[in-house]
Design an enzyme around this catalytic site. Structure first.
Site, short mmCIF file in Angstrom:
data_model
loop_
_atom_site.label_atom_id
_atom_site.label_comp_id
_atom_site.label_asym_id
_atom_site.label_seq_id
_atom_site.Cartn_x
_atom_site.Cartn_y
_atom_site.Cartn_z
N ARG A 21 10.95 2.72 15.56
CA ARG A 21 12.38 3.00 15.33
C ARG A 21 12.82 4.20 16.15
NH1 ARG A 21 11.84 0.98 10.07
NH2 ARG A 21 11.15 2.97 9.25
N GLU A 32 -6.33 -4.39 12.24
CA GLU A 32 -6.82 -4.26 10.86
C GLU A 32 -8.02 -5.19 10.71
OE1 GLU A 32 -6.53 -2.61 7.84
OE2 GLU A 32 -8.13 -4.03 7.37
N SER A 38 -0.48 -4.33 5.43
CA SER A 38 0.71 -3.79 4.77
C SER A 38 0.85 -4.26 3.31
CB SER A 38 1.97 -4.19 5.56
OG SER A 38 3.11 -3.57 5.00
N ALA A 40 0.12 -3.12 -1.14
CA ALA A 40 -0.02 -2.03 -2.11
C ALA A 40 -1.33 -2.22 -2.87
CB ALA A 40 1.17 -2.06 -3.07
N CYS A 42 -2.58 -0.23 -4.74
CA CYS A 42 -2.36 0.37 -6.06
C CYS A 42 -2.02 -0.69 -7.11
CB CYS A 42 -1.22 1.38 -6.00
SG CYS A 42 -1.26 2.42 -4.54
N VAL A 79 -11.77 -2.46 15.36
CA VAL A 79 -12.03 -1.58 16.51
C VAL A 79 -13.47 -1.11 16.43
CG1 VAL A 79 -11.39 0.56 17.65
CG2 VAL A 79 -9.62 -0.92 16.71
N ASN A 304 1.69 7.06 3.06
CA ASN A 304 2.97 6.55 3.57
C ASN A 304 3.81 7.67 4.19
OD1 ASN A 304 3.59 3.56 3.11
ND2 ASN A 304 2.47 4.17 1.28
N TYR A 425 19.46 16.04 -21.68
CA TYR A 425 19.19 15.79 -23.11
C TYR A 425 20.15 14.78 -23.70
CZ TYR A 425 20.04 16.25 -28.08
OH TYR A 425 20.27 15.94 -29.38
N TRP A 433 15.26 20.46 -27.26
CA TRP A 433 14.30 21.27 -26.49
C TRP A 433 13.31 20.30 -25.86
CZ3 TRP A 433 14.87 26.18 -25.25
CH2 TRP A 433 15.73 26.97 -26.02
P1 FAD Z 1 -6.54 2.16 3.45
O1 FAD Z 1 -5.65 1.59 2.42
O2 FAD Z 1 -7.96 2.39 3.11
O3 FAD Z 1 -6.47 1.26 4.74
C1 FAD Z 1 -7.26 1.49 5.85
C2 FAD Z 1 -7.57 0.19 6.52
O4 FAD Z 1 -8.23 0.47 7.76
C3 FAD Z 1 -8.54 -0.70 5.74
O5 FAD Z 1 -7.93 -1.91 5.37
C4 FAD Z 1 -9.69 -0.94 6.69
O6 FAD Z 1 -10.13 -2.30 6.71
C5 FAD Z 1 -9.07 -0.60 8.05
N1 FAD Z 1 -10.08 -0.19 9.03
C6 FAD Z 1 -11.04 0.74 8.86
N2 FAD Z 1 -11.80 0.82 9.98
C7 FAD Z 1 -11.28 -0.06 10.87
C8 FAD Z 1 -11.63 -0.43 12.18
N3 FAD Z 1 -12.64 0.13 12.83
N4 FAD Z 1 -10.88 -1.38 12.81
C9 FAD Z 1 -9.83 -1.96 12.17
N5 FAD Z 1 -9.48 -1.66 10.91
C10 FAD Z 1 -10.17 -0.71 10.27
N6 FAD Z 1 -2.65 5.69 -4.71
C11 FAD Z 1 -1.59 6.23 -5.37
O7 FAD Z 1 -0.94 7.13 -4.83
N7 FAD Z 1 -1.22 5.78 -6.61
C12 FAD Z 1 -1.88 4.78 -7.24
O8 FAD Z 1 -1.52 4.37 -8.35
C13 FAD Z 1 -3.00 4.22 -6.59
N8 FAD Z 1 -3.71 3.22 -7.19
C14 FAD Z 1 -4.74 2.65 -6.51
C15 FAD Z 1 -5.43 1.60 -7.13
C16 FAD Z 1 -6.47 0.99 -6.47
C17 FAD Z 1 -7.21 -0.12 -7.13
C18 FAD Z 1 -6.84 1.40 -5.15
C19 FAD Z 1 -7.96 0.75 -4.42
C20 FAD Z 1 -6.17 2.45 -4.55
C21 FAD Z 1 -5.12 3.08 -5.22
N9 FAD Z 1 -4.41 4.14 -4.64
C22 FAD Z 1 -3.35 4.71 -5.30
C23 FAD Z 1 -4.82 4.69 -3.33
C24 FAD Z 1 -4.05 4.06 -2.17
O9 FAD Z 1 -4.20 2.68 -2.22
C25 FAD Z 1 -4.59 4.63 -0.89
O10 FAD Z 1 -4.37 6.02 -0.90
C26 FAD Z 1 -3.93 4.03 0.33
O11 FAD Z 1 -4.20 2.66 0.42
C27 FAD Z 1 -4.43 4.72 1.60
O12 FAD Z 1 -3.88 4.11 2.70
P2 FAD Z 1 -4.57 4.21 4.14
O13 FAD Z 1 -3.70 3.40 5.04
O14 FAD Z 1 -4.83 5.62 4.47
O15 FAD Z 1 -6.02 3.57 3.97
#
Ligand code: FAD
Length: 446
Positions: A21, A32, A38, A40, A42, A79, A304, A425, A433
């Site tokens: 953007r 990936e 993309s 959730a 969570c 990768v 995010n 409140y 309170w």
């Molecule tokens: P990830 O989600 O780990 O994504 C990274 C991706 O990179 C992975 O899919 C992996 O396959 C890919 N990857 C790694 N190496 C390579 C490579 N060499 N080549 C290509 N791809 C690669 N957070 C909250 O804030 N609130 C919540 O309530 C919450 N609940 C959660 C519940 C569960 C069950 C889980 C599992 C997580 C939860 N989280 C929560 C945490 C949140 O999901 C993570 O913080 C978030 O997904 C992190 O995003 P990310 O993109 O950094 O990493």
């Protein structure tokens, strides 16, 4: 100018969309290794529980939606290595079983984290799971669907994911045991708040075994028993929820600096030590605004936000990620558990001067139907009154009050400032309170 992104769940997609953007001429290719992009993660426990009808509901954007924005995002592409000197990545296509090279000008590492697997006998048995990806969620869902009602699930680890899954398994008709090696659950809150989670689990029939360590698993092809320091537990399914570690091996292999936790070190523009290489999400450490130190707090909202900041910078703009105050919230059956800042235990461990106040007050006017106790613990510096943190346990909506304290922590707020706040409140929402004001006033008068 071309951006290559490694990782396509939260931080990666958020950065790609923002960078494109800011600079519509930017060429963006994201890889990936998993089959989904993309989404959730969570929400996964709530799909297993049946509260959310299908995994599809967790998908935020499809590859087609990214393509419509001019972004190429390729699932099932891993990768393998990065040649930084020549600005190229080597990619394995798990679909076609082919390898190819992709060049880049800017690189974003959003490789996330991996669940910790203990090195224990019997770990390779069937029906022993970790939960991180959509594939994991689907496998657990299939296993639960195949079990008879009343079969036993053992959750190893009493952190928030373990407890969310304990609830999910109960909702699916399983008998559940949570095994935790520490003397308390929920390591990110103090004992008094954690004990409320234990009571809530037990109230719903979950057996909680504290100070018990798992030593192995046994079974014939599939897990049948979990071996612990306190004896054997029958188990048809095991979930290992022992925390995560950052996926930083690839980054470290081409010279990106990591910290003792293994997470990547970044500055507030989300740049690594290598020019043109950025990192976001669960693979990086953050600056903790209360302690002033580095911290590894892997959370989805942070991933995010960081993706957005990195995206602006990669696109040619200027944005900063100031850090976090460690705010988190989770649900255990009918109660929510929230934390921000430092716990009393953290503060003592860091050698800070800290005192605390714990109060319990109705979350709405005491005469209003459904009033439920809300526990609020404030941690503060007694000499200055500076707030250091807070924790809450109470009805799910009520604990979102933690955000008030989080906002104050961002501004180094004090007890007095909390006590002076004009909070909303009306009887269905709060007593005259508010519990936060009661806690602040109690701390001020102690
Ligand atoms: P990830 O989600 O780990 O994504 C990274 C991706 O990179 C992975 O899919 C992996 O396959 C890919 N990857 C790694 N190496 C390579 C490579 N060499 N080549 C290509 N791809 C690669 N957070 C909250 O804030 N609130 C919540 O309530 C919450 N609940 C959660 C519940 C569960 C069950 C889980 C599992 C997580 C939860 N989280 C929560 C945490 C949140 O999901 C993570 O913080 C978030 O997904 C992190 O995003 P990310 O993109 O950094 O990493």
């Amino acid at each position: 100018m071309k951006l290559v992104v490694i990782g396509g769940v939260a931080g990666g997609p958020s950065a790609t969309a923002k960078a494109k953007r800011v600079n519509p001429d930017l060429e963006v290719v994201a890889f990936e290794k998993g089959g989904f992009i993309s989404y959730a993660a969570c929400g996964l426990p709530y799909v297993v529980s049946g509260d959310i009808p299908s995994l599809d509901a967790l998908v935020a954007r499809t590859p087609k939606q990214f393509a419509d924005q001019g972004i190429t995002i390729k699932p099932r592409h891993e990768v393998l290595n990065v040649d930084y000197a020549n600005r190229q990545v080597r990619v394995f296509n798990h679909l076609g079983h082919t390898e190819f090279t992709e060049s880049f000008d800017r690189l974003l590492i959003a490789t996330g984290a991996t669940p910790t697997h203990p090195n224990l006998p019997g770990l390779a048995l069937g029906n022993i799971f970790t939960l991180r990806s959509m594939e994991d969620g689907r496998a657990i869902l299939e296993a639960v669907n195949a079990l008879p009602s009343g079969a036993r699930a053992v959750v190893v680890g009493g952190g928030y994911i373990g407890l969310e899954m304990a609830e999910a398994f109960v909702k699916r008709g399983l008998r559940v045991t949570v095994v935790e090696q520490l003397p308390r659950l929920l390591g990110n809150v103090d004992r008094e708040i954690a004990d409320i989670a234990k009571n809530e689990l037990e109230r719903h029939g979950v057996e909680v075994l504290l100070e018990s360590r798992v030593t192995g698993f046994s079974g014939d092809g599939r897990v049948e028993k979990v071996l612990t320091t306190h004896g054997e537990l029958e188990a048809s399914l095991v979930l290992l929820a022992l925390g995560v570690h950052p996926n930083s091996k690839l980054a470290a292999s081409f010279g990106v600096d990591t910290l003792p936790t293994g997470a990547i070190a970044v500055n507030d523009r989300l740049e690594t030590n290598l020019e043109g290489v950025y990192a976001v999400g669960d693979v990086v450490e953050v600056h903790h605004l209360v302690s002033g130190r580095h911290a590894y707090i892997p959370l989805g909202d942070t991933a995010n936000k960081q993706g957005r900041v990195a995206g602006v910078n990669i696109g040619g703009g200027s944005a900063h990620f100031p850090g976090v105050v460690g705010t988190a919230v989770s649900k255990v059956f009918d109660l929510g558990f929230a934390v921000t800042g430092l716990t009393e235990l953290d503060a003592v461990y860091m050698g800070l001067e800290a005192r605390s106040t714990l109060i319990q007050a109705p979350d709405v006017a005491s005469y209003y139907p459904g009033a439920t106790p809300l526990s609020v613990k404030l941690v503060y510096e007694p000499s200055s009154g500076r707030l250091l943190g807070a924790q809450m346990a109470g009805r799910v909506g009520a604990v979102k009050r933690i955000d008030v304290i989080a906002a104050l922590l961002h501004r180094r707020g004090t007890l007095e400032e909390l006590s002076d706040l004009d909070l909303a409140y009306a009887p269905p929402f709060s007593a005259v309170w508010d519990p936060l004001l009661i806690a602040a006033n109690q701390a001020l008068s102690s």
